[in-house]
Design a protein around this motif. Structure first.
Motif, PDB file in Angstrom:
ATOM      1  N   GLU A  79      -8.708 146.099 -24.738  1.00 49.99           N
ATOM      2  CA  GLU A  79      -9.011 144.803 -25.358  1.00 49.99           C
ATOM      3  C   GLU A  79      -8.141 144.605 -26.588  1.00 49.99           C
ATOM      4  OE1 GLU A  79     -10.788 142.586 -24.016  1.00 49.99           O
ATOM      5  OE2 GLU A  79     -11.768 143.748 -22.445  1.00 49.99           O
ATOM      6  N   PRO A  80      -7.530 143.443 -26.744  1.00 50.27           N
ATOM      7  CA  PRO A  80      -7.519 142.356 -25.760  1.00 50.27           C
ATOM      8  C   PRO A  80      -6.702 142.759 -24.535  1.00 50.27           C
ATOM      9  CG  PRO A  80      -5.985 141.867 -27.527  1.00 50.27           C
ATOM     10  CD  PRO A  80      -6.701 143.129 -27.936  1.00 50.27           C
ATOM     11  N   ALA A  81      -7.160 142.351 -23.387  1.00 53.98           N
ATOM     12  CA  ALA A  81      -6.492 142.730 -22.137  1.00 53.98           C
ATOM     13  C   ALA A  81      -5.065 142.216 -22.110  1.00 53.98           C
ATOM     14  CB  ALA A  81      -7.268 142.180 -20.949  1.00 53.98           C
ATOM     15  N   SER A  82      -4.178 143.019 -21.568  1.00 49.80           N
ATOM     16  CA  SER A  82      -2.767 142.645 -21.450  1.00 49.80           C
ATOM     17  C   SER A  82      -2.280 142.974 -20.049  1.00 49.80           C
ATOM     18  CB  SER A  82      -1.936 143.429 -22.464  1.00 49.80           C
ATOM     19  OG  SER A  82      -1.964 144.818 -22.152  1.00 49.80           O
ATOM     20  N   PRO A  83      -1.212 142.314 -19.586  1.00 54.68           N
ATOM     21  CA  PRO A  83      -0.668 142.650 -18.262  1.00 54.68           C
ATOM     22  C   PRO A  83      -0.298 144.130 -18.130  1.00 54.68           C
ATOM     23  CG  PRO A  83       0.223 140.559 -19.003  1.00 54.68           C
ATOM     24  CD  PRO A  83      -0.545 141.133 -20.164  1.00 54.68           C
ATOM     25  N   THR A  84       0.235 144.714 -19.205  1.00 49.42           N
ATOM     26  CA  THR A  84       0.610 146.133 -19.142  1.00 49.42           C
ATOM     27  C   THR A  84      -0.609 147.012 -18.902  1.00 49.42           C
ATOM     28  OG1 THR A  84       2.482 145.750 -20.629  1.00 49.42           O
ATOM     29  CG2 THR A  84       1.750 148.019 -20.367  1.00 49.42           C
ATOM     30  N   TRP A  85      -1.713 146.708 -19.618  1.00 55.27           N
ATOM     31  CA  TRP A  85      -2.921 147.511 -19.405  1.00 55.27           C
ATOM     32  C   TRP A  85      -3.436 147.338 -17.974  1.00 55.27           C
ATOM     33  CZ3 TRP A  85      -7.946 146.688 -17.857  1.00 55.27           C
ATOM     34  CH2 TRP A  85      -8.792 147.794 -17.962  1.00 55.27           C
ATOM     35  N   VAL A  86      -3.392 146.111 -17.456  1.00 53.05           N
ATOM     36  CA  VAL A  86      -3.906 145.864 -16.101  1.00 53.05           C
ATOM     37  C   VAL A  86      -3.109 146.658 -15.070  1.00 53.05           C
ATOM     38  CG1 VAL A  86      -4.175 144.126 -14.287  1.00 53.05           C
ATOM     39  CG2 VAL A  86      -4.899 143.611 -16.626  1.00 53.05           C
ATOM     40  N   TRP A  87      -1.769 146.647 -15.184  1.00 53.78           N
ATOM     41  CA  TRP A  87      -0.964 147.389 -14.209  1.00 53.78           C
ATOM     42  C   TRP A  87      -1.111 148.899 -14.387  1.00 53.78           C
ATOM     43  CZ3 TRP A  87       0.087 145.532  -9.856  1.00 53.78           C
ATOM     44  CH2 TRP A  87       0.442 144.184  -9.688  1.00 53.78           C
ATOM     45  N   ALA A  88      -1.255 149.334 -15.646  1.00 51.17           N
ATOM     46  CA  ALA A  88      -1.523 150.760 -15.865  1.00 51.17           C
ATOM     47  C   ALA A  88      -2.842 151.148 -15.214  1.00 51.17           C
ATOM     48  CB  ALA A  88      -1.552 151.062 -17.369  1.00 51.17           C
ATOM     49  N   ALA A  89      -3.842 150.274 -15.355  1.00 47.75           N
ATOM     50  CA  ALA A  89      -5.147 150.536 -14.746  1.00 47.75           C
ATOM     51  C   ALA A  89      -5.055 150.541 -13.230  1.00 47.75           C
ATOM     52  CB  ALA A  89      -6.153 149.482 -15.215  1.00 47.75           C
ATOM     53  N   GLU A 103     -15.222 158.012  -8.811  1.00 44.61           N
ATOM     54  CA  GLU A 103     -16.027 157.301  -9.811  1.00 44.61           C
ATOM     55  C   GLU A 103     -15.161 156.742 -10.918  1.00 44.61           C
ATOM     56  OE1 GLU A 103     -19.315 159.545 -11.267  1.00 44.61           O
ATOM     57  OE2 GLU A 103     -20.159 159.929  -9.269  1.00 44.61           O
ATOM     58  N   VAL A 104     -14.186 157.523 -11.360  1.00 47.16           N
ATOM     59  CA  VAL A 104     -13.227 157.042 -12.361  1.00 47.16           C
ATOM     60  C   VAL A 104     -12.478 155.840 -11.809  1.00 47.16           C
ATOM     61  CG1 VAL A 104     -11.100 157.596 -13.620  1.00 47.16           C
ATOM     62  CG2 VAL A 104     -12.946 159.282 -13.477  1.00 47.16           C
ATOM     63  N   ALA A 105     -12.016 155.961 -10.584  1.00 48.70           N
ATOM     64  CA  ALA A 105     -11.247 154.880  -9.962  1.00 48.70           C
ATOM     65  C   ALA A 105     -12.058 153.590  -9.903  1.00 48.70           C
ATOM     66  CB  ALA A 105     -10.811 155.290  -8.559  1.00 48.70           C
ATOM     67  N   LEU A 106     -13.303 153.678  -9.486  1.00 44.51           N
ATOM     68  CA  LEU A 106     -14.125 152.475  -9.337  1.00 44.51           C
ATOM     69  C   LEU A 106     -14.447 151.855 -10.693  1.00 44.51           C
ATOM     70  CD1 LEU A 106     -15.524 150.629  -7.361  1.00 44.51           C
ATOM     71  CD2 LEU A 106     -17.511 152.139  -7.402  1.00 44.51           C
ATOM     72  N   SER A 107     -14.731 152.677 -11.672  1.00 43.46           N
ATOM     73  CA  SER A 107     -15.036 152.166 -13.013  1.00 43.46           C
ATOM     74  C   SER A 107     -13.844 151.421 -13.612  1.00 43.46           C
ATOM     75  CB  SER A 107     -15.452 153.332 -13.921  1.00 43.46           C
ATOM     76  OG  SER A 107     -15.608 152.891 -15.250  1.00 43.46           O
ATOM     77  N   VAL A 108     -12.672 152.035 -13.522  1.00 48.77           N
ATOM     78  CA  VAL A 108     -11.463 151.402 -14.062  1.00 48.77           C
ATOM     79  C   VAL A 108     -11.130 150.149 -13.259  1.00 48.77           C
ATOM     80  CG1 VAL A 108      -8.978 151.704 -14.445  1.00 48.77           C
ATOM     81  CG2 VAL A 108     -10.555 153.567 -14.989  1.00 48.77           C
ATOM     82  N   ALA A 112     -10.535 146.363 -14.679  1.00 49.23           N
ATOM     83  CA  ALA A 112      -9.202 145.790 -14.503  1.00 49.23           C
ATOM     84  C   ALA A 112      -9.238 144.511 -13.672  1.00 49.23           C
ATOM     85  CB  ALA A 112      -8.271 146.820 -13.856  1.00 49.23           C
ATOM     86  N   LEU A 113     -10.121 144.470 -12.666  1.00 49.19           N
ATOM     87  CA  LEU A 113     -10.250 143.245 -11.863  1.00 49.19           C
ATOM     88  C   LEU A 113     -10.688 142.063 -12.722  1.00 49.19           C
ATOM     89  CD1 LEU A 113     -11.821 144.398  -8.479  1.00 49.19           C
ATOM     90  CD2 LEU A 113      -9.806 142.935  -8.728  1.00 49.19           C
ATOM     91  N   ALA A 114     -11.646 142.311 -13.602  1.00 45.93           N
ATOM     92  CA  ALA A 114     -12.112 141.247 -14.489  1.00 45.93           C
ATOM     93  C   ALA A 114     -10.991 140.791 -15.418  1.00 45.93           C
ATOM     94  CB  ALA A 114     -13.314 141.728 -15.299  1.00 45.93           C
ATOM     95  N   ALA A 115     -10.226 141.752 -15.947  1.00 47.76           N
ATOM     96  CA  ALA A 115      -9.119 141.415 -16.843  1.00 47.76           C
ATOM     97  C   ALA A 115      -8.023 140.658 -16.104  1.00 47.76           C
ATOM     98  CB  ALA A 115      -8.555 142.693 -17.463  1.00 47.76           C
ATOM     99  N   ALA A 116      -7.701 141.099 -14.896  1.00 44.85           N
ATOM    100  CA  ALA A 116      -6.660 140.432 -14.109  1.00 44.85           C
ATOM    101  C   ALA A 116      -7.033 138.993 -13.804  1.00 44.85           C
ATOM    102  CB  ALA A 116      -6.404 141.205 -12.815  1.00 44.85           C
ATOM    103  N   GLU A 117      -8.312 138.776 -13.507  1.00 39.87           N
ATOM    104  CA  GLU A 117      -8.772 137.417 -13.223  1.00 39.87           C
ATOM    105  C   GLU A 117      -8.659 136.540 -14.472  1.00 39.87           C
ATOM    106  OE1 GLU A 117     -12.421 135.184 -10.877  1.00 39.87           O
ATOM    107  OE2 GLU A 117     -12.532 137.331 -11.293  1.00 39.87           O
TER     108      GLU A 117
END
Length: 344
Positions: A79-89, A103-108, A112-117
């Motif tokens: 936060e604040p979400a950025s394109p770089t963080w989304v692609w890293a995620a 579990e890690v994968a699903l949590s992240v 990331a889906l919410a941020a990408a949207e």
């Protein structure tokens, strides 16, 4: 600027990956990482690390991929979400899946889906949707899973991201295959290979996997002559690491009594570990031993292959069923011969 050589090396690594030169892509990305100075821009440093993680995944270096994607994700605040963080995620979700950290994968992925949207990143949404299928209750062979994959494909197409669209098309094809709908698998593969051709990505990993799956379907449905002809055409354009894609034609040759194909699959086993090459060699070497009536060798090959292909979390590969069937057929034949000879 000082960052320009690093950015140029990243572009070169992407070109190498698209051309199917996967180990060169890894080497170039490692070079970019080494060239980063201590005062390097954090977003660039994260991008280098998640790019390296993605390239390492493609050469089956799973633990290293996970380590680098973890570093990339830690470098950029969510936060604040950025394109770089989304692609890293998005990259971290893929690497986490591969090492069994579901579990890690699903949590992240959910964050990331919410941020990408929110950021309007349709291609990142698509990539994450593909990764999430199978992490939740819907696998790609289910109707719900395929619905999500279809949505991901449309998002990627809308965004103009051919690489993610190809990933979606491959997973749609695999979903049909895993559901036992072999003929339904072929149109997705045809569409995917056509999309790859138009994008200039035929040598990249997903189109290579599509070629293999197409030939495997032809082999499994008894269209052996068609399989051989298609493999001969494919072999003329495959990159060095794409040789596994024509393997179903070798299955045909062995079934027709040509044992010379066995020697063709031994050489790749002496190089860097390649998951698909190991799978192909395991199938052919186990089947060849069974056909020769060498039950002990068939069992040995089966066990060695399963061990090599089992992932870091201890999950055995789906091909274990096929390998076990080949080995057990040889054991059953040997037992029947002994009984016939009066050896109980």
């Amino acid at each position: 600027t000082a960052a320009d050589p690093v950015a140029l090396t990243l572009r070169a690594s992407a070109a190498a990956a698209h051309a199917g030169e996967l180990h060169r892509a890894v080497a170039l990305t490692r070079s970019a990482l080494a060239d980063l100075g201590r005062d390097a821009d954090l977003e660039l440093a994260a991008r280098v690390r998640y790019t390296l993680a993605g390239n390492l995944l493609r050469v089956d270096s799973l633990s290293a991929a996970y380590a680098h994607s973890s570093e990339a994700l830690a470098m950029i605040p969510p936060e604040p979400a950025s394109p770089t963080w989304v692609w890293a995620a998005a990259t971290h979700v893929m690497t986490a899946r591969q090492v069994g950290e579901n579990e890690v994968a699903l949590s992240v992925a959910r964050r990331a889906l919410a941020a990408a949207e929110r950021l309007g990143m349709a291609d990142a949404q698509a990539d994450l949707l593909i990764s999430v299928v199978g992490l939740e209750e819907f696998s790609r062979h289910t109707a719900e899973g395929r619905e999500r994959l279809t949505r991901a494909r449309e998002l990627a197409r809308t965004a103009g991201n051919a690489a993610v669209e190809l990933r979606a098309l491959y997973n749609l094809a695999m979903g049909a295959y895993e559901a036992g709908e072999l003929e339904a698998c072929l149109p997705w593969l045809t569409e995917g290979l056509d999309r790859a051709r138009r994008a200039g990505l035929l040598a990249s990993p997903y189109p290579l996997a599509m070629r293999y799956l197409r030939l495997l379907v032809l082999y499994a449905t008894g269209r052996w002559d068609e399989c051989v002809v298609a493999a001969e055409a494919d072999a003329r354009v495959l990159p060095p690491l794409g040789g596994y894609a024509v393997a179903p034609a070798l299955y045909v040759a062995l079934a027709r009594g040509d044992f010379s194909v066995v020697e063709r699959v031994r050489a790749p086993l002496d190089g860097p570990f390649d998951w698909m090459a190991t799978l192909v060699a395991g199938i052919l070497l186990t089947d060849a031993a069974a056909l020769r009536g060498d039950a002990e060798e068939a069992v040995r090959r089966m066990r060695a292959t399963v061990t090599a292909l089992t992932d870091a979390s201890g999950t055995v590969p789906d091909v274990t069923v096929r390998l076990a069937a080949l080995a057990l057929a040889a054991v059953a034949d040997a037992a029947a011969e002994r009984r016939a000879a009066g050896d109980e």
